[in-house]
Design a protein around this motif. Structure first.
Motif, PDB file in Angstrom:
ATOM      1  N   THR A  78      -9.018  -6.154 -15.413  1.00 42.80           N
ATOM      2  CA  THR A  78      -7.598  -6.299 -15.107  1.00 42.80           C
ATOM      3  C   THR A  78      -7.196  -5.323 -14.010  1.00 42.80           C
ATOM      4  O   THR A  78      -7.468  -4.124 -14.106  1.00 42.80           O
ATOM      5  CB  THR A  78      -6.746  -6.025 -16.361  1.00 42.80           C
ATOM      6  N   SER A  79      -6.552  -5.852 -12.962  1.00 43.79           N
ATOM      7  CA  SER A  79      -5.993  -5.032 -11.886  1.00 43.79           C
ATOM      8  C   SER A  79      -4.490  -4.887 -12.098  1.00 43.79           C
ATOM      9  O   SER A  79      -3.802  -5.876 -12.377  1.00 43.79           O
ATOM     10  CB  SER A  79      -6.253  -5.670 -10.521  1.00 43.79           C
ATOM     11  N   VAL A  80      -4.003  -3.658 -11.963  1.00 45.08           N
ATOM     12  CA  VAL A  80      -2.585  -3.385 -12.190  1.00 45.08           C
ATOM     13  C   VAL A  80      -2.025  -2.654 -10.979  1.00 45.08           C
ATOM     14  O   VAL A  80      -2.587  -1.638 -10.536  1.00 45.08           O
ATOM     15  CB  VAL A  80      -2.382  -2.532 -13.462  1.00 45.08           C
ATOM     16  N   TYR A  81      -0.924  -3.175 -10.446  1.00 41.53           N
ATOM     17  CA  TYR A  81      -0.224  -2.561  -9.316  1.00 41.53           C
ATOM     18  C   TYR A  81       1.111  -2.029  -9.830  1.00 41.53           C
ATOM     19  O   TYR A  81       1.968  -2.809 -10.276  1.00 41.53           O
ATOM     20  CB  TYR A  81      -0.005  -3.572  -8.197  1.00 41.53           C
ATOM     21  N   ILE A  82       1.293  -0.682  -9.756  1.00 39.09           N
ATOM     22  CA  ILE A  82       2.443  -0.022 -10.344  1.00 39.09           C
ATOM     23  C   ILE A  82       3.282   0.609  -9.242  1.00 39.09           C
ATOM     24  O   ILE A  82       2.744   1.312  -8.362  1.00 39.09           O
ATOM     25  CB  ILE A  82       2.002   1.069 -11.336  1.00 39.09           C
ATOM     26  N   PRO A  83       4.610   0.387  -9.235  1.00 40.13           N
ATOM     27  CA  PRO A  83       5.444   1.046  -8.226  1.00 40.13           C
ATOM     28  C   PRO A  83       5.299   2.572  -8.286  1.00 40.13           C
ATOM     29  O   PRO A  83       5.246   3.163  -9.369  1.00 40.13           O
ATOM     30  CB  PRO A  83       6.859   0.614  -8.598  1.00 40.13           C
ATOM     31  N   LYS A  84       5.223   3.199  -7.130  1.00 40.55           N
ATOM     32  CA  LYS A  84       5.118   4.652  -7.069  1.00 40.55           C
ATOM     33  C   LYS A  84       6.410   5.331  -7.513  1.00 40.55           C
ATOM     34  O   LYS A  84       6.384   6.469  -7.999  1.00 40.55           O
ATOM     35  CB  LYS A  84       4.763   5.082  -5.643  1.00 40.55           C
ATOM     36  N   ASP A  85       7.525   4.651  -7.346  1.00 44.56           N
ATOM     37  CA  ASP A  85       8.814   5.196  -7.765  1.00 44.56           C
ATOM     38  C   ASP A  85       8.886   5.167  -9.296  1.00 44.56           C
ATOM     39  O   ASP A  85       9.023   4.112  -9.902  1.00 44.56           O
ATOM     40  CB  ASP A  85       9.948   4.369  -7.161  1.00 44.56           C
ATOM     41  N   ARG A  86       8.780   6.327  -9.915  1.00 38.78           N
ATOM     42  CA  ARG A  86       8.787   6.406 -11.378  1.00 38.78           C
ATOM     43  C   ARG A  86      10.176   6.754 -11.930  1.00 38.78           C
ATOM     44  O   ARG A  86      10.295   7.142 -13.095  1.00 38.78           O
ATOM     45  CB  ARG A  86       7.771   7.465 -11.835  1.00 38.78           C
ATOM     46  N   SER A  87      11.213   6.606 -11.118  1.00 35.38           N
ATOM     47  CA  SER A  87      12.558   6.973 -11.567  1.00 35.38           C
ATOM     48  C   SER A  87      13.177   5.926 -12.479  1.00 35.38           C
ATOM     49  O   SER A  87      14.235   6.161 -13.070  1.00 35.38           O
ATOM     50  CB  SER A  87      13.467   7.205 -10.354  1.00 35.38           C
ATOM     51  N   LYS A  89       0.834  -1.211   0.000  1.00 33.84           N
ATOM     52  CA  LYS A  89       0.000   0.000   0.000  1.00 33.84           C
ATOM     53  C   LYS A  89       0.865   1.256   0.000  1.00 33.84           C
ATOM     54  O   LYS A  89       0.481   2.298  -0.571  1.00 33.84           O
ATOM     55  CB  LYS A  89      -0.932   0.005   1.209  1.00 33.84           C
ATOM     56  N   ALA A  90       2.022   1.185   0.630  1.00 34.16           N
ATOM     57  CA  ALA A  90       2.890   2.359   0.716  1.00 34.16           C
ATOM     58  C   ALA A  90       3.675   2.593  -0.572  1.00 34.16           C
ATOM     59  O   ALA A  90       4.051   3.737  -0.865  1.00 34.16           O
ATOM     60  CB  ALA A  90       3.856   2.208   1.886  1.00 34.16           C
ATOM     61  N   ASN A  91       3.894   1.531  -1.358  1.00 36.89           N
ATOM     62  CA  ASN A  91       4.821   1.638  -2.475  1.00 36.89           C
ATOM     63  C   ASN A  91       4.214   1.352  -3.844  1.00 36.89           C
ATOM     64  O   ASN A  91       4.913   1.463  -4.858  1.00 36.89           O
ATOM     65  CB  ASN A  91       6.015   0.706  -2.250  1.00 36.89           C
ATOM     66  N   TYR A  92       2.939   0.981  -3.890  1.00 31.94           N
ATOM     67  CA  TYR A  92       2.301   0.657  -5.166  1.00 31.94           C
ATOM     68  C   TYR A  92       0.995   1.419  -5.323  1.00 31.94           C
ATOM     69  O   TYR A  92       0.273   1.659  -4.349  1.00 31.94           O
ATOM     70  CB  TYR A  92       2.029  -0.847  -5.275  1.00 31.94           C
ATOM     71  N   ILE A  93       0.685   1.780  -6.544  1.00 32.26           N
ATOM     72  CA  ILE A  93      -0.606   2.358  -6.906  1.00 32.26           C
ATOM     73  C   ILE A  93      -1.409   1.290  -7.633  1.00 32.26           C
ATOM     74  O   ILE A  93      -0.904   0.630  -8.547  1.00 32.26           O
ATOM     75  CB  ILE A  93      -0.433   3.584  -7.819  1.00 32.26           C
ATOM     76  N   LYS A  94      -2.658   1.117  -7.249  1.00 36.04           N
ATOM     77  CA  LYS A  94      -3.514   0.143  -7.919  1.00 36.04           C
ATOM     78  C   LYS A  94      -4.447   0.860  -8.900  1.00 36.04           C
ATOM     79  O   LYS A  94      -5.069   1.868  -8.567  1.00 36.04           O
ATOM     80  CB  LYS A  94      -4.351  -0.641  -6.905  1.00 36.04           C
ATOM     81  N   GLN A  95      -4.535   0.299 -10.103  1.00 36.62           N
ATOM     82  CA  GLN A  95      -5.459   0.800 -11.106  1.00 36.62           C
ATOM     83  C   GLN A  95      -6.218  -0.370 -11.715  1.00 36.62           C
ATOM     84  O   GLN A  95      -5.696  -1.493 -11.776  1.00 36.62           O
ATOM     85  CB  GLN A  95      -4.704   1.579 -12.196  1.00 36.62           C
ATOM     86  N   VAL A 113      -9.706 -11.828  -9.360  1.00 37.19           N
ATOM     87  CA  VAL A 113      -8.590 -10.951  -9.023  1.00 37.19           C
ATOM     88  C   VAL A 113      -8.891 -10.149  -7.758  1.00 37.19           C
ATOM     89  O   VAL A 113      -8.187  -9.198  -7.439  1.00 37.19           O
ATOM     90  CB  VAL A 113      -8.264  -9.978 -10.180  1.00 37.19           C
ATOM     91  N   ALA A 114      -9.935 -10.519  -7.036  1.00 35.61           N
ATOM     92  CA  ALA A 114     -10.350  -9.800  -5.828  1.00 35.61           C
ATOM     93  C   ALA A 114      -9.142  -9.493  -4.925  1.00 35.61           C
ATOM     94  O   ALA A 114      -8.163 -10.239  -4.931  1.00 35.61           O
ATOM     95  CB  ALA A 114     -11.371 -10.641  -5.063  1.00 35.61           C
ATOM     96  N   PRO A 115      -9.236  -8.375  -4.176  1.00 34.56           N
ATOM     97  CA  PRO A 115     -10.408  -7.510  -3.984  1.00 34.56           C
ATOM     98  C   PRO A 115     -10.589  -6.512  -5.127  1.00 34.56           C
ATOM     99  O   PRO A 115      -9.620  -6.091  -5.752  1.00 34.56           O
ATOM    100  CB  PRO A 115     -10.079  -6.792  -2.678  1.00 34.56           C
ATOM    101  N   TYR A 116     -11.841  -6.163  -5.374  1.00 30.56           N
ATOM    102  CA  TYR A 116     -12.170  -5.218  -6.428  1.00 30.56           C
ATOM    103  C   TYR A 116     -12.280  -3.808  -5.850  1.00 30.56           C
ATOM    104  O   TYR A 116     -12.612  -3.618  -4.687  1.00 30.56           O
ATOM    105  CB  TYR A 116     -13.481  -5.614  -7.104  1.00 30.56           C
ATOM    106  N   GLY A 117     -11.991  -2.831  -6.702  1.00 25.08           N
ATOM    107  CA  GLY A 117     -12.018  -1.432  -6.280  1.00 25.08           C
ATOM    108  C   GLY A 117     -10.609  -0.883  -6.200  1.00 25.08           C
ATOM    109  O   GLY A 117      -9.706  -1.561  -5.686  1.00 25.08           O
ATOM    110  N   PRO A 118     -10.371   0.337  -6.687  1.00 23.22           N
ATOM    111  CA  PRO A 118      -9.011   0.894  -6.733  1.00 23.22           C
ATOM    112  C   PRO A 118      -8.372   1.097  -5.370  1.00 23.22           C
ATOM    113  O   PRO A 118      -7.148   1.175  -5.273  1.00 23.22           O
ATOM    114  CB  PRO A 118      -9.204   2.223  -7.475  1.00 23.22           C
ATOM    115  N   ASP A 119      -9.172   1.165  -4.331  1.00 24.86           N
ATOM    116  CA  ASP A 119      -8.618   1.365  -2.987  1.00 24.86           C
ATOM    117  C   ASP A 119      -8.479   0.058  -2.200  1.00 24.86           C
ATOM    118  O   ASP A 119      -8.013   0.074  -1.061  1.00 24.86           O
ATOM    119  CB  ASP A 119      -9.491   2.337  -2.204  1.00 24.86           C
ATOM    120  N   ALA A 120      -8.908  -1.048  -2.798  1.00 27.72           N
ATOM    121  CA  ALA A 120      -8.811  -2.358  -2.134  1.00 27.72           C
ATOM    122  C   ALA A 120      -7.595  -3.095  -2.692  1.00 27.72           C
ATOM    123  O   ALA A 120      -7.573  -3.451  -3.869  1.00 27.72           O
ATOM    124  CB  ALA A 120     -10.084  -3.156  -2.361  1.00 27.72           C
ATOM    125  N   TYR A 121      -6.614  -3.309  -1.849  1.00 27.22           N
ATOM    126  CA  TYR A 121      -5.335  -3.870  -2.280  1.00 27.22           C
ATOM    127  C   TYR A 121      -5.203  -5.330  -1.882  1.00 27.22           C
ATOM    128  O   TYR A 121      -5.681  -5.749  -0.814  1.00 27.22           O
ATOM    129  CB  TYR A 121      -4.178  -3.109  -1.636  1.00 27.22           C
TER     130      TYR A 121
END
Length: 622
Positions: free
Chosen positions: A49-58, A29-35, A72-80
């Motif tokens: 499709t659920s995608v978890y992307i590292p917040k570090d874009r460097s 939750k601290a290091n990934y963004i879910k879309q 792929v549960a849980p569903y919803g962008p805020d459910a990780y």
């Protein structure tokens, strides 16, 4: 594939089966963004499709994708998810994690087919299968997800293992690595029928819980589990009666996928179209095939996916890992024992750290790789072995002959007398597959190493054993049973079990259950049934001629096991194995439509003479 204990548990071990650290959920939750996306396929259907992307874009990251029918549960962008990737090693190393509901499941559009038939040629946009869906998904991800490095890895266990195999068939240039783990390869052979014998408890309770929808409308609705109201499957299925009663008494023709099982007991076109092994040619993607020696669901799939890939794609890097695990056991926990049998320490971490993580890191990130083509665990002496090929080349074919008097020997029978052993097989008093009948509503995974002494009083189980071994005997590769039998019926099952008999001096270990003694323990090493009417063809069954000596030959699948000096090798033969497999009426009928009156006692003979030898063909390491 699927049918391991109950569906809810299957989701836990298959969809989220990975060894994670306690702090991973907070780290994710601290290091990934879910879309979340609905990715369009070429025929217009959209797959959730659920995608978890590292917040570090460097920097850029490779994609790790798992396509699943288990949600792929849980569903919803805020459910990780609390766990990502094959293991926690991937979470902290930095990957883009992708999870997709396959076509027709959960929040994806379309109609679901069990093991969608693959097409060799796709002429129009309407010609879709799992290979094209994977291609379209990868293509969309590479073009739309920021900070990806252009490389995709796919992994999955069990059913997702099948979707990983079909990812190879996408042949997308960005697919850089794949790991089918315990993959279904041939649904009829993996999970439905073993040489024509129907695996009852593995299938019966699965389909109600699996069938959360049978239409093209996306939903998060969960399926309702079947409630047998007992754990005693032996009693439950005996009272249920013939297989047709599954619908008459319980399912009422409401479960399409279950009816497909009942409607196709033979290996017909329905099942042939679902044999993905036939399509594994022209594969360029480096692949790691993983399985467990004690995988009660998809042992066949792992072994034969590997063998097919290396045979049809000799220039492609293909790796093979087999450990002392149950279905998915390499992805979680220690993997240090099964039932009473000790594997000499934790074997799961070695796979996750030294094999799986290194494989994906190399092909997706370019890190060094020092990995033998074949990494297999040798049971019996609890050692990892590496080889260039499987089976290893340093083996010699030998025969273990059944001899009069319950003897088993590498020397053939010498007598010309037509000797045999016989027993009466009664489908109304079938041999149980585990000692505790009160735990037979599910396929207890421990049966694959369980002590067989509980059958000592049964007159319908025949045993043959060697003298005490004066040296270690290591068998590597598949085993073939070559039986000479006769029956007074017109059909019969034959179950062959290979056992490692411990000496009377064997000591208990820390996993030995209370009341069990390892002294004299009869550990099952490998076992398989055959439905006798399929002895010559899985597609075209044929009856036995009562009383006629008949060859029945079938494969027991691979092992790597050492029978140590001081032990004995035992082989047991029986004709019922209940309720692991359904009851054979022992009359030549469609068993899925059989009546109670079709079930008859029959006398089975196993021949042990020079003229009619019964034996196992094995590969012994020199």
């Amino acid at each position: 594939m699927k049918k391991f204990i109950v569906f809810a548990f299957a989701i836990i071990i298959i969809q989220s089966a990975c060894a994670q650290s306690p702090g991973d959920a907070a780290y994710i939750k601290a290091n990934y963004i879910k879309q979340e996306y609905q990715i369009p396929m070429r025929d217009g259907k959209k797959l959730f499709t659920s995608v978890y992307i590292p917040k570090d874009r460097s920097k850029t990251y490779p994609v790790m994708m798992d396509r699943t029918c288990y949600s792929v549960a849980p569903y919803g962008p805020d459910a990780y998810k609390s766990a990502l990737g094959p293991s926690g090693l991937f979470v902290r190393d930095g990957f883009i994690f992708v999870y997709q509901d396959v076509r027709g499941r959960w929040m994806s559009e379309g109609i679901y087919e069990e093991m969608t038939p693959e097409l060799e040629i796709h002429k129009t946009s309407k010609d879709v299968d799992e290979g094209t869906d994977t291609y379209d998904t990868i293509d969309w991800l590479i073009k739309n997800i920021p900070n990806n490095n252009g490389k995709v890895g796919v992994w999955g266990i069990s059913y997702p293992g099948f979707y990983t195999t079909t990812a190879l068939l996408s042949r997308h240039p960005a697919l850089a690595a794949a790991s089918p783990q315990a993959p279904i390869a041939d649904l009829w052979r993996d999970d439905g029928w073993h040489n024509g014998a129907f695996f009852l408890v593995a299938n019966f309770g699965f389909y109600p819980g699996f069938t959360n929808r049978q239409d093209g409308v996306p939903t998060q609705r969960k399926a309702k589990q079947f409630e047998g109201k007992t754990d005693d499957g032996y009693d439950f299925f005996m009272k249920m009666g013939p297989m047709k009663n599954t619908n008459d008494k319980y399912y009422k023709d409401t479960i399409r996928l279950w009816n497909e099982m009942l409607d196709h007991p033979d290996y017909d076109r329905h099942w042939k179209d679902r044999n993905v092994l036939l399509h594994l040619h022209d594969i360029k993607t480096p692949t790691l095939v993983t399985g467990g020696w004690y995988d009660a669901e998809d042992l066949y799939g792992a072994i034969n996916t590997y063998k097919t890939l290396v045979t049809k794609n000799p220039q492609t890097p293909v790796y093979f890992a087999m450990g002392p695990w149950v279905h998915g056991g390499w992805a979680r926990g220690d993997g240090d024992h099964l039932g009473d049998v000790d594997f000499g320490g934790a074997q799961g971490p070695h796979y996750r750290e030294d094999i799986e993580f290194n494989f994906f890191s190399h092909y997706l990130k370019g890190t060094p790789l020092n990995l033998a083509p074949v990494n297999t665990f040798e049971t019996g002496i609890n050692q990892w072995r590496t080889y260039n090929t499987w089976p290893p080349k340093n083996t010699v074919d030998k025969q273990l002959y059944f001899l009069p008097g319950g003897k088993l020997s590498f020397n053939p029978p010498a007598t010309s007398k037509d000797s045999y052993d016989e027993y009466v097989s009664d489908p109304n008093n079938p041999v149980p597959f585990i000692a505790d009948r009160s735990k037979t509503m599910d396929m207890q995974r421990e049966y694959m190493t369980a002590d067989q002494r509980f059958l000592a009083g049964r007159k319908d189980v025949i045993s043959y054993q060697t003298d005490v071994l004066d040296q270690d005997v290591t068998i590597a590769g598949n085993i073939w049973a070559n039986l000479k039998v006769s029956t007074t019926g017109t059909d019969a099952d034959f179950v062959v079990k290979v056992l490692d008999v411990y000496p009377d001096t064997a000591l208990n270990n820390k996993f030995t259950a209370p009341g069990v003694k390892m002294a004299g323990y009869e550990q099952m090493v490998r076992s398989e049934p055959i439905r006798g009417k399929y002895r010559n063809s899985f597609e075209h069954p044929e009856p036995f001629v009562p009383g006629k000596v008949t060859p029945v030959n079938f494969e027991l699948q691979d092992i790597l096991h050492t029978f140590k000096k001081g032990h004995r090798i035992m082989v047991q033969v029986q004709s019922t194995w209940f309720p692991l497999i359904d009851r054979n009426p022992q009359t030549f009928v469609n068993i899925m439509k059989a009546n109670e009156s079709d079930f008859k006692k029959a006398t089975q003979r196993i021949y042990t003479s020079k003229a009619h030898p019964s034996f196992l063909k094995v590969r012994v390491v020199e």
